[in-house]
Write an enzyme that holds these catalytic residues in place. Structure first.
Site, short mmCIF file in Angstrom:
data_model
loop_
_atom_site.label_atom_id
_atom_site.label_comp_id
_atom_site.label_asym_id
_atom_site.label_seq_id
_atom_site.Cartn_x
_atom_site.Cartn_y
_atom_site.Cartn_z
N THR A 74 0.98 -2.86 -14.19
CA THR A 74 0.97 -2.14 -15.47
C THR A 74 1.66 -2.97 -16.54
O THR A 74 1.13 -3.14 -17.65
CB THR A 74 1.68 -0.77 -15.30
OG1 THR A 74 0.93 0.00 -14.36
CG2 THR A 74 1.79 -0.02 -16.62
N ASN A 103 -10.71 -0.07 -9.10
CA ASN A 103 -9.84 0.61 -8.14
C ASN A 103 -10.49 1.83 -7.51
O ASN A 103 -10.13 2.22 -6.40
CB ASN A 103 -8.51 0.99 -8.81
CG ASN A 103 -8.69 1.59 -10.17
OD1 ASN A 103 -9.27 0.97 -11.06
ND2 ASN A 103 -8.20 2.80 -10.36
N GLN A 157 -6.61 -5.12 -7.90
CA GLN A 157 -7.25 -4.65 -6.66
C GLN A 157 -7.93 -5.77 -5.89
O GLN A 157 -8.26 -5.62 -4.72
CB GLN A 157 -8.29 -3.56 -6.97
CG GLN A 157 -7.69 -2.25 -7.43
CD GLN A 157 -6.93 -1.51 -6.33
OE1 GLN A 157 -7.03 -1.82 -5.14
NE2 GLN A 157 -6.15 -0.52 -6.73
N ALA A 181 2.15 -6.80 -6.49
CA ALA A 181 2.51 -7.07 -5.08
C ALA A 181 2.13 -5.94 -4.13
O ALA A 181 1.74 -6.20 -2.99
CB ALA A 181 4.02 -7.32 -4.99
N CYS A 216 -5.40 13.13 -12.20
CA CYS A 216 -4.71 14.38 -12.49
C CYS A 216 -3.67 14.10 -13.56
O CYS A 216 -2.70 13.39 -13.32
CB CYS A 216 -4.04 14.92 -11.25
SG CYS A 216 -3.14 16.42 -11.55
N1 PLP Z 1 -4.73 -2.26 -12.41
C1 PLP Z 1 -5.42 -1.73 -11.40
C2 PLP Z 1 -6.87 -2.05 -11.26
C3 PLP Z 1 -4.79 -0.91 -10.47
O1 PLP Z 1 -5.48 -0.37 -9.49
C4 PLP Z 1 -3.41 -0.63 -10.64
C5 PLP Z 1 -2.70 0.27 -9.71
O2 PLP Z 1 -3.26 1.17 -9.15
C6 PLP Z 1 -2.73 -1.22 -11.71
C7 PLP Z 1 -3.41 -2.04 -12.57
C8 PLP Z 1 -1.26 -0.98 -11.95
O3 PLP Z 1 -0.49 -1.75 -11.07
P1 PLP Z 1 1.03 -1.32 -10.75
O4 PLP Z 1 0.94 -0.12 -9.85
O5 PLP Z 1 1.63 -2.51 -10.06
O6 PLP Z 1 1.69 -1.02 -12.04
#
Ligand code: PLP
Length: 386
Positions: free
Chosen positions: A73, A151, A179, A200, A325
């Site tokens: 994120t 994802n 992913q 990670a 959700c």
């Molecule tokens: N991008 C994708 C495609 C994801 O699936 C996720 C997490 O589910 C994220 C970004 C976010 O990663 P993080 O959980 O390390 O913040």
């Protein structure tokens, strides 16, 4: 007798790999701050740099390109900023992103909403290249963000082709590879990506650590967190040393085993989908395009995913719904909506994602439970016209 639980939600997060656990256990005894010049500091720095080298190797880049963050994120938020530019060129002024991106990309980073444009996808969830080309033609310098693998559906985007279109228009391409990492190649040279986000915990490392990889010919990365000059001034704050060490250890073994693990997992996914195909009315999404080897998103008309997820949970199986959700209200997946899937069907979407310790018997027990639940909650309603 209580049955052992079965974890089929690896796209949400993966269990910690034993190698990462061992490396992190040892890491708690690392005393130094990696910025300190004394022996303790230098020892911590060495471990951080070893992990950075592993991340660089896994993405086909150099250690200097790797910026550790608190996860995918934050990596996405750091990447999506007006101001990025090719050396000697104008900064990007707008963001084009695919309609099926993760919410952390859809949020648009530091771009104003008015400078964000969504690129449509086809019925399989793949970016429409002609539309992307049209969006970029004659526009201002643009940052384009397209994920490598989705994802929810596992659909893989044609990143090299997208990169061709973006670069021809003078733009910069950011790829969310969270992913995809270790499941398929994330080599930035093969992808022709300019910036890449990874995390990670999807590869069996700890939660709360990730990285943004920025190629040398992208300038203007503005730190979100300012302070000390850590990460070459791109992300301030004392490094999460145990997290970084755990990330490196997990990624190292995940990369070493990609070929073997992906082949075995894909065969299990084949067994799963063959079983699902026997159930009347079951729809598997993005099946006609390239997908991650471990992901299936499936629905039975009439079945409500949130009810089914609880049913699976009570049966000892962890899966997730394709619905998000938020504020207590279950919304149908924006990914399936962008693919043109009717809301009623999208509401029944269940994501089953497999990993390195998934077994045939796990898949068989899932299928047995699916049959029971689909019969009770799903197409039985259709058969009886309810
Ligand atoms: N991008 C994708 C495609 C994801 O699936 C996720 C997490 O589910 C994220 C970004 C976010 O990663 P993080 O959980 O390390 O913040």
């Amino acid at each position: 007798m209580t049955q052992t639980r079965i974890y089929l939600d690896w796209n949400a997060t993966a269990p910690l790999r034993p190698e990462a656990r061992a490396a992190m256990t040892a890491a708690w005894d690392v005393v130094g701050n990696p910025s300190s010049v004394h022996a303790e500091g230098r020892a911590a720095r060495r471990l951080v740099e070893d992990a950075r080298a592993i991340v660089a190797r896994a993405t086909g880049t150099s250690a200097r390109n790797v910026v550790f963050t608190s996860g995918g994120t934050e990596a996405n938020a750091l990447a999506l900023a007006p101001g990025l530019r090719r050396p000697g060129s104008e900064p990007v002024q707008r963001l084009v992103l695919s309609a099926v991106e993760h919410p952390s990309v859809l949020a648009g980073g530091s771009f104003d909403d008015t400078d964000i444009v969504k690129a449509p996808v086809d019925a399989e969830g793949v970016v429409n290249l002609e539309r992307l080309h049209d969006l970029l033609r004659d526009g201002p310098p643009t940052l384009v963000s397209v994920m490598l693998a989705n994802n929810e559906t596992g659909a893989i985007q044609p990143i090299p082709a997208i990169a061709g279109i973006v670069h021809e228009a003078g733009g910069i391409l950011h790829v969310d590879a969270v992913q995809a990492l270790s499941r398929i190649s994330c080599d930035m040279n093969e992808l022709s990506a300019d910036i890449l986000s990874i995390s990670a915990h999807k590869v069996g490392g700890p939660k709360g650590i990730g990285a943004l990889i920025v190629r040398d010919d992208v300038a203007g990365l503005d730190p979100l967190i300012r302070g000390g000059g850590q990460e070459k001034g791109r992300r301030a704050g004392t490094e999460n040393v145990p997290g970084i060490i755990g990330f490196g250890a997990a990624l190292d073994v995940a990369m070493e085993r990609t070929g073997v693990e992906s082949g075995r997992i894909e065969a299990l996914r084949g067994r799963l989908e063959a079983g699902l195909a026997n159930e009347p009315g079951t729809v598997i999404f993005s099946r006609e395009t390239a997908r991650l080897p471990n992901t299936t998103l499936a629905a039975v008309p009439g079945m409500k995913a949130e009810t089914a997820v609880i049913g699976f949970d009570l049966a000892g199986i962890a899966v997730s719904s394709g619905s998000a959700c938020s504020s207590g209200k279950v919304q149908p997946s924006h990914v399936l909506a962008a693919m043109g899937v009717p809301v009623e069907l999208a509401r029944g979407a269940i994501r089953i994602s497999l990993g390195w310790n998934t077994s045939e018997s796990d898949v068989d027990r899932f299928l047995q439970t699916w049959r029971t639940l689909a019969g009770t909650l799903g197409n039985k309603m259709i058969r009886t016209g309810a």
